[in-house]
Design a protein around this motif. Sequence first.
Motif, PDB file in Angstrom:
ATOM      1  N   GLY A  94       0.827  -1.188   0.000  1.00 22.91           N
ATOM      2  CA  GLY A  94       0.000   0.000   0.000  1.00 22.91           C
ATOM      3  C   GLY A  94       0.864   1.243   0.000  1.00 22.91           C
ATOM      4  O   GLY A  94       1.943   1.262   0.603  1.00 22.91           O
ATOM      5  N   SER A  95       0.404   2.287  -0.716  1.00 24.02           N
ATOM      6  CA  SER A  95       1.187   3.508  -0.806  1.00 24.02           C
ATOM      7  C   SER A  95       0.261   4.706  -0.950  1.00 24.02           C
ATOM      8  O   SER A  95      -0.800   4.625  -1.578  1.00 24.02           O
ATOM      9  CB  SER A  95       2.147   3.437  -1.997  1.00 24.02           C
ATOM     10  OG  SER A  95       2.915   4.620  -2.100  1.00 24.02           O
ATOM     11  N   TYR A  96       0.695   5.809  -0.359  1.00 21.48           N
ATOM     12  CA  TYR A  96      -0.012   7.078  -0.524  1.00 21.48           C
ATOM     13  C   TYR A  96       1.022   8.145  -0.881  1.00 21.48           C
ATOM     14  O   TYR A  96       2.077   8.240  -0.246  1.00 21.48           O
ATOM     15  CB  TYR A  96      -0.736   7.488   0.753  1.00 21.48           C
ATOM     16  CG  TYR A  96      -1.193   8.933   0.735  1.00 21.48           C
ATOM     17  CD1 TYR A  96      -2.300   9.318  -0.016  1.00 21.48           C
ATOM     18  CD2 TYR A  96      -0.494   9.907   1.450  1.00 21.48           C
ATOM     19  CE1 TYR A  96      -2.707  10.645  -0.050  1.00 21.48           C
ATOM     20  CE2 TYR A  96      -0.897  11.233   1.417  1.00 21.48           C
ATOM     21  CZ  TYR A  96      -1.994  11.598   0.665  1.00 21.48           C
ATOM     22  OH  TYR A  96      -2.390  12.913   0.625  1.00 21.48           O
ATOM     23  N   ALA A  97       0.721   8.929  -1.929  1.00 18.28           N
ATOM     24  CA  ALA A  97       1.632   9.983  -2.372  1.00 18.28           C
ATOM     25  C   ALA A  97       0.849  11.266  -2.580  1.00 18.28           C
ATOM     26  O   ALA A  97      -0.333  11.249  -2.943  1.00 18.28           O
ATOM     27  CB  ALA A  97       2.329   9.576  -3.666  1.00 18.28           C
ATOM     28  N   THR A  98       1.515  12.391  -2.362  1.00 18.38           N
ATOM     29  CA  THR A  98       0.876  13.686  -2.541  1.00 18.38           C
ATOM     30  C   THR A  98       1.885  14.707  -3.045  1.00 18.38           C
ATOM     31  O   THR A  98       3.078  14.648  -2.691  1.00 18.38           O
ATOM     32  CB  THR A  98       0.244  14.175  -1.228  1.00 18.38           C
ATOM     33  OG1 THR A  98      -0.407  15.425  -1.447  1.00 18.38           O
ATOM     34  CG2 THR A  98       1.293  14.349  -0.137  1.00 18.38           C
ATOM     35  N   ASN A  99       1.401  15.621  -3.877  1.00 18.58           N
ATOM     36  CA  ASN A  99       2.224  16.739  -4.320  1.00 18.58           C
ATOM     37  C   ASN A  99       2.267  17.793  -3.224  1.00 18.58           C
ATOM     38  O   ASN A  99       1.222  18.297  -2.800  1.00 18.58           O
ATOM     39  CB  ASN A  99       1.644  17.358  -5.599  1.00 18.58           C
ATOM     40  CG  ASN A  99       1.840  16.465  -6.807  1.00 18.58           C
ATOM     41  OD1 ASN A  99       2.890  15.868  -6.972  1.00 18.58           O
ATOM     42  ND2 ASN A  99       0.811  16.364  -7.643  1.00 18.58           N
ATOM     43  N   LEU A 100       3.444  18.129  -2.753  1.00 20.26           N
ATOM     44  CA  LEU A 100       3.581  19.188  -1.760  1.00 20.26           C
ATOM     45  C   LEU A 100       3.383  20.551  -2.407  1.00 20.26           C
ATOM     46  O   LEU A 100       2.813  21.460  -1.815  1.00 20.26           O
ATOM     47  CB  LEU A 100       4.942  19.102  -1.087  1.00 20.26           C
ATOM     48  CG  LEU A 100       5.227  17.804  -0.332  1.00 20.26           C
ATOM     49  CD1 LEU A 100       6.635  17.822   0.239  1.00 20.26           C
ATOM     50  CD2 LEU A 100       4.202  17.581   0.769  1.00 20.26           C
ATOM     51  N   ASP A 101       3.890  20.696  -3.617  1.00 22.43           N
ATOM     52  CA  ASP A 101       3.684  21.888  -4.442  1.00 22.43           C
ATOM     53  C   ASP A 101       3.931  21.471  -5.880  1.00 22.43           C
ATOM     54  O   ASP A 101       3.949  20.271  -6.186  1.00 22.43           O
ATOM     55  CB  ASP A 101       4.591  23.048  -4.002  1.00 22.43           C
ATOM     56  CG  ASP A 101       6.059  22.643  -3.912  1.00 22.43           C
ATOM     57  OD1 ASP A 101       6.528  21.916  -4.821  1.00 22.43           O
ATOM     58  OD2 ASP A 101       6.737  23.044  -2.940  1.00 22.43           O
ATOM     59  N   SER A 102       4.131  22.411  -6.763  1.00 24.53           N
ATOM     60  CA  SER A 102       4.281  22.082  -8.178  1.00 24.53           C
ATOM     61  C   SER A 102       5.622  21.429  -8.500  1.00 24.53           C
ATOM     62  O   SER A 102       5.804  20.886  -9.601  1.00 24.53           O
ATOM     63  CB  SER A 102       4.127  23.348  -9.026  1.00 24.53           C
ATOM     64  OG  SER A 102       5.121  24.308  -8.672  1.00 24.53           O
ATOM     65  N   THR A 103       6.550  21.444  -7.575  1.00 23.67           N
ATOM     66  CA  THR A 103       7.883  20.911  -7.865  1.00 23.67           C
ATOM     67  C   THR A 103       8.351  19.815  -6.914  1.00 23.67           C
ATOM     68  O   THR A 103       9.463  19.319  -7.066  1.00 23.67           O
ATOM     69  CB  THR A 103       8.927  22.051  -7.819  1.00 23.67           C
ATOM     70  OG1 THR A 103       8.949  22.621  -6.498  1.00 23.67           O
ATOM     71  CG2 THR A 103       8.604  23.134  -8.840  1.00 23.67           C
ATOM     72  N   SER A 104       7.540  19.410  -5.937  1.00 22.29           N
ATOM     73  CA  SER A 104       7.992  18.406  -4.979  1.00 22.29           C
ATOM     74  C   SER A 104       6.829  17.510  -4.564  1.00 22.29           C
ATOM     75  O   SER A 104       5.659  17.886  -4.656  1.00 22.29           O
ATOM     76  CB  SER A 104       8.617  19.060  -3.749  1.00 22.29           C
ATOM     77  OG  SER A 104       7.672  19.865  -3.070  1.00 22.29           O
TER      78      SER A 104
END
Length: 359
Positions: A94-104
């Motif tokens: 299982g994995s969860y990912a998110t964009n912190l901003d437009s570059t990270s």
Amino acid sequence: MVKNLLLFLSLLILFFLSGIAQAQNISAPKYSNEFLNIGVGARALGMGGVQSAIVRDATAGFWNPAGLVGLPKRHNAVYMHSELFAGIIKNDYGSYATNLDSTSALAFSVIRVGVDDIADTRRLQNEYGAIQYDSIEFFSVADYAFLASYARQSNLIPGLTLGANAKIIYRNVGKFANAWGFGIDAGAQLRRGNWQFGLVAKDITTTFTAWKLNPDELESTYLQEEESFNANSIEVTLPRLILGVGRSFQFAKRFSALVATDLEITTDGKRNTLLSTGVVSVDPKVGLEIGYANAVFLRGGFNNVQQIEDLNGKSSWKVQPNFGIGVATNGLQLDLALSKVSDNSQASSVIVSLAYSFD
């Protein structure tokens, strides 16, 4: 810009070469923490595990953390389940990912590979020779990995993203033994038009896993053959380097294709791979994905090139074929894959993945 890229690549190569040096000086076992090399995600495994240059979803936390910058939407969650050897081994991810901003971007992943309900029959017979079925105990043997991943787009080189993993490993053999380990992976991706390039250095500083045996459960067994045993030991996982390249194509507006290949270089000595020496071994992989309207996907791949010797002593080269399909709609994606395809149906593995992307 070029200097910064060369500096990053030089550091990865330096760590990799140091791993080769350690391979020559450390008595490290082959296939250490090998459960981390089974792979995750039906899309990836349907393509033969070719992902270092092309991965763009939450599974990038496993394949190449640099790919997290390419998330389709702000949030992406993935769950995978597969079973090996007629369901004896369960593989969950299982994995969860998110964009912190437009570059990270940031991701967290967990992997469990285990065999459950193993019968401990050591006390089945009592001191009078009678069978006592109620004395049977059951335990599990399971390997866990917890990954925290971070990726960032380079401000100096357009199309370049860099990423890293910090991973904690926990391995458990019922009440008999357990182990803790820690390791670091690093990766990079470079996109140039329809071309994509990837570089991953796993266990870049070597991964040390500390085992602790339970003397109360094991000592009587060991004392049958020797006077004592070491209750503590260290298992070393040496670095591996993965080089990848991929290219995408567009046909008749609605059809697309993605062709990619990886070269996986291990440093724990001679393996049964296409190219191998006493120090390093190289395992090539090839994957293909054909899509229609970004909604339906057909996949295939070849990996695990090995020289097999039959009962008559005749050797021949064989490859492992893999197949997969996928459907996607409204941020929801379902992928199926058939991996480890062979004449023995019990050795094949069916993988199911479900992913959801949302803003």
